[in-house]
Write an enzyme that holds these catalytic residues in place. Structure first.
Site, PDB file in Angstrom:
ATOM      1  N   HIS A  85      -9.968  -5.851  -3.095  1.00  0.00           N
ATOM      2  CA  HIS A  85     -11.083  -5.699  -2.149  1.00  0.00           C
ATOM      3  C   HIS A  85     -12.138  -4.867  -2.873  1.00  0.00           C
ATOM      4  O   HIS A  85     -12.178  -3.644  -2.757  1.00  0.00           O
ATOM      5  CB  HIS A  85     -10.638  -4.955  -0.888  1.00  0.00           C
ATOM      6  CG  HIS A  85      -9.700  -5.725  -0.023  1.00  0.00           C
ATOM      7  ND1 HIS A  85     -10.075  -6.874   0.629  1.00  0.00           N
ATOM      8  CD2 HIS A  85      -8.408  -5.513   0.307  1.00  0.00           C
ATOM      9  CE1 HIS A  85      -9.054  -7.332   1.331  1.00  0.00           C
ATOM     10  NE2 HIS A  85      -8.025  -6.531   1.142  1.00  0.00           N
TER      11      HIS A  85
ATOM     12  N   ASN B  17       2.390  -4.785  -3.333  1.00  0.00           N
ATOM     13  CA  ASN B  17       0.971  -5.134  -3.188  1.00  0.00           C
ATOM     14  C   ASN B  17       0.169  -3.861  -2.928  1.00  0.00           C
ATOM     15  O   ASN B  17       0.598  -3.004  -2.156  1.00  0.00           O
ATOM     16  CB  ASN B  17       0.878  -6.084  -1.973  1.00  0.00           C
ATOM     17  CG  ASN B  17      -0.451  -6.772  -1.816  1.00  0.00           C
ATOM     18  OD1 ASN B  17      -0.997  -7.306  -2.774  1.00  0.00           O
ATOM     19  ND2 ASN B  17      -0.980  -6.777  -0.602  1.00  0.00           N
TER      20      ASN B  17
ATOM     21  N   GLU C  81      -6.017 -10.418  -2.155  1.00  0.00           N
ATOM     22  CA  GLU C  81      -6.876 -10.282  -0.972  1.00  0.00           C
ATOM     23  C   GLU C  81      -8.344 -10.215  -1.396  1.00  0.00           C
ATOM     24  O   GLU C  81      -9.123  -9.403  -0.897  1.00  0.00           O
ATOM     25  CB  GLU C  81      -6.490  -9.023  -0.181  1.00  0.00           C
ATOM     26  CG  GLU C  81      -5.022  -9.009   0.226  1.00  0.00           C
ATOM     27  CD  GLU C  81      -4.611  -7.815   1.076  1.00  0.00           C
ATOM     28  OE1 GLU C  81      -5.496  -7.077   1.554  1.00  0.00           O
ATOM     29  OE2 GLU C  81      -3.394  -7.621   1.253  1.00  0.00           O
TER      30      GLU C  81
ATOM     31  N   ASP D  58     -12.066 -10.091  -2.017  1.00  0.00           N
ATOM     32  CA  ASP D  58     -13.427 -10.202  -1.484  1.00  0.00           C
ATOM     33  C   ASP D  58     -14.291  -9.227  -2.272  1.00  0.00           C
ATOM     34  O   ASP D  58     -13.801  -8.230  -2.788  1.00  0.00           O
ATOM     35  CB  ASP D  58     -13.524  -9.979   0.039  1.00  0.00           C
ATOM     36  CG  ASP D  58     -12.792  -8.761   0.551  1.00  0.00           C
ATOM     37  OD1 ASP D  58     -12.639  -7.779  -0.191  1.00  0.00           O
ATOM     38  OD2 ASP D  58     -12.378  -8.774   1.728  1.00  0.00           O
TER      39      ASP D  58
ATOM     40  N   GLU E  67       0.814  -1.223   0.000  1.00  0.00           N
ATOM     41  CA  GLU E  67       0.000   0.000   0.000  1.00  0.00           C
ATOM     42  C   GLU E  67       0.844   1.268   0.000  1.00  0.00           C
ATOM     43  O   GLU E  67       0.687   2.149   0.848  1.00  0.00           O
ATOM     44  CB  GLU E  67      -0.979  -0.025   1.177  1.00  0.00           C
ATOM     45  CG  GLU E  67      -1.916  -1.225   1.072  1.00  0.00           C
ATOM     46  CD  GLU E  67      -2.874  -1.384   2.241  1.00  0.00           C
ATOM     47  OE1 GLU E  67      -2.879  -0.515   3.132  1.00  0.00           O
ATOM     48  OE2 GLU E  67      -3.602  -2.387   2.267  1.00  0.00           O
TER      49      GLU E  67
END
Ligand code: G3I
Length: 499
Positions: free
Chosen positions: A260, A216, A291, A293, A156
């Site tokens: 996400h 990432n 990650e 979702d 990030e």
């Protein structure tokens, strides 16, 4: 195939077929090979397709479903600096991380280390120097060695709000853009990203590890954001990865798109997800969905087919790019997710008693379809079309004017109002030391972005020329560059000149 369990499984299927044929028991007709049955777990279906399918977990969540359904494990919180780092860069309290790594090793699962350098959950490292960060990087990487297949070295790094800038808080406050030109690669600049990857790479090389080093981030998944504007965060990540893979130092091995997906306008599942994965892959790095979702809001609170179709799109986009080598979901069940109210995962239930959702079946089905003809050992020239992602159109190759010069061909990945072109430049019967491509774009097309080439012009006749690292092409070999454009790309013409 990257998943060790996948290799074993495929071998055993082949062995079983051989035994059946040799036994001649009548169940299998000689000369007729039965179709292989669809796999029944995400892990096995992914391994067969040549990628891993993983999950984030903590030691309290290691029920049997984890090693049955998943071939890769990411510690959700237990390898973050606030869990394991001391203020001087040493290690402490590594019990949970050890438990996860040991579990993965016992169950033949890959591990993603998460994460070494991050502005959040920094714990005792918060505000520290690059030297101390480097000490921590060395200690963490050597503790688990090659048992960690992938490390998120930097997490990030980029700012929110699609401004295309890096974050300004620690650890990015350690970076310095001495001449203020917007990059961190000039003499006199310091860059916490580069310096952290340098240290990580040094540790990997000195210890002969197979660990790959990743960057990432989130909201970097599409080429565009909601409304069609350029995704500047994705572009900034691309520029960083290009700078540290195409120059003299090859520091970054892999890129993670967190994925996400929620109702933030910068976090959409766009039709150009595959094209964005492809352009990173074209830099020679592995790409992972790290990650995943998917907020049920994205389909009008539909946790049935709407959410399932969104999952399908993401899985297909990865499968269609050979260097997209893994997908990890950020937890097992909705109730145990970091954002449980959005019901974004593949299972309901909890505490080891899980029920599969429609999204699970969609992912399994899509994985079982495999990579649609993409060759896993090399990047695809033309991304395969699929019903759920942008169609791809091939344009005829240009004819070289000189057989010892070069030729060019293009593949298009198009969506309504835009396209990404991947141009392949192939040397003729002699090596060339440089090349220039004259592209004739159809009316209405205008280039908005390009990579792995210099460019002059935007519409009509546009010139592209090699950059320093891809001018020389051996006889019969090729290199590729790409550009993004508005409009439609069918009818693009190309002429290649060796320079
Ligand atoms: O374990 C303590 C518990 O003892 C305490 O009672 C409770 C009270 O709030 O907190 C518990 O710790 C929480 C921890 O998750 C474990 O559940 C922390 O407060 C909470 O902040 C922490 O959240 C994690 C979050 O990162 C922190 O930034 C999430 O679990 C984790 O899923 C999330 O993961 C991040 C990735 O690392 C990077 N990308 C985004 C992703 C989602 O935010």
């Amino acid at each position: 195939m990257t998943d060790p369990s996948g290799r074993v499984r495929i071998r055993s299927v082949v062995a079983a077929l051989a035994v059946a044929v040799l036994a001649g028991g009548g169940a299998v007709a000689v000369g007729k090979v039965p179709a292989l049955a669809a796999e029944t777990t995400l892990r096995a279906a992914a391994a067969k397709a040549g990628l891993f399918f993983g999950v984030a977990a903590s030691p309290g969540r290691l029920s049997s479903i984890v090693n049955q359904e998943f071939g890769q494990l990411t510690p959700e919180n237990d390898m973050k600096p606030d869990s394991i780092a001391t203020s001087s860069g040493g290690l402490r309290n590594t019990g949970n991380a050890d438990t996860l790594v040991n579990y993965a090793q016992t169950n033949n699962m890959l591990v993603r280390g998460h994460t070494l350098v991050w502005h959040s959950q920094a714990g005792q490292l918060q505000g520290t120097s690059q030297a101390t960060l480097n000490t921590f990087i060395g200690n963490a990487i050597t503790r688990w060695g090659s048992r960690i297949a992938y490390w998120d070295v930097v997490n990030e790094a980029l700012d929110d709000n699609n401004n295309g800038r890096r974050r300004t808080q620690w650890p990015h406050s350690l970076s310095r853009d001495a001449n203020g030109d917007g990059d961190y690669v000039d003499a006199g600049d310091t860059d916490v990203i580069r310096d952290s990857f340098r240290r990580a790479k040094e540790v990997v090389q000195q210890n002969g590890l197979t660990t790959k080093l990743c960057i990432n981030d989130y909201d970097v998944e599409g080429l565009t954001v909601s409304g069609g504007a350029r995704n500047n965060k994705a572009q900034a990540l691309y520029d960083i990865v290009r700078a540290y893979t195409q120059g003299t130092e090859r520091l970054i091995d892999c890129v993670g798109f967190q994925a996400h997906f929620n109702d933030n306008p910068n976090s959409i599942i766009s039709d150009d997800l595959q094209a964005n994965i492809q352009r990173f892959a074209d830099l020679g790095v592995e790409v992972h969905i790290t990650e995943l979702d998917i907020d049920d809001d994205l389909s009008n609170n539909d946790i049935g087919q709407g959410q399932a179709n969104n999952y399908r799109k993401v899985v297909r986009a990865c499968l269609n790019v050979a260097r997209c080598t893994g997908i990890t979901v950020w937890g097992i069940a909705d109730s145990e997710s970091w954002r449980s109210s959005e019901r974004g995962l593949l299972f309901t239930g909890g505490s080891g008693n899980y029920q599969k959702k429609a999204a699970y079946s969609a992912v399994l089905d899509e994985l079982n379809k495999g990579r649609s003809g993409v060759n896993p050992s090399s990047p695809p020239v033309s991304p395969s079309a699929s019903a759920s992602v942008s169609p791809s159109v091939s344009v005829s190759p240009s004819t070289p004017t000189d057989p010892s010069g070069c030729s060019a061909s293009v593949s298009l990945n198009s969506w309504t109002g835009g396209f990404v072109a991947t141009v392949r430049v192939t040397a003729g019967s002699s090596a060339i030391n440089g090349w220039r491509i004259t592209a004739g774009l159809p009316a209405g097309a205008a280039v908005t972005n390009h990579w792995n080439a210099e460019r002059s012009g935007t519409s009509g006749t546009v010139q592209f020329a090699n950059v320093g690292y891809n001018g020389r092409i051996a006889a019969g070999q090729f290199t590729e560059f790409g550009f993004q454009s508005s409009g439609a790309g069918a009818g693009t013409t190309l002429t290649c000149t060796a320079t």
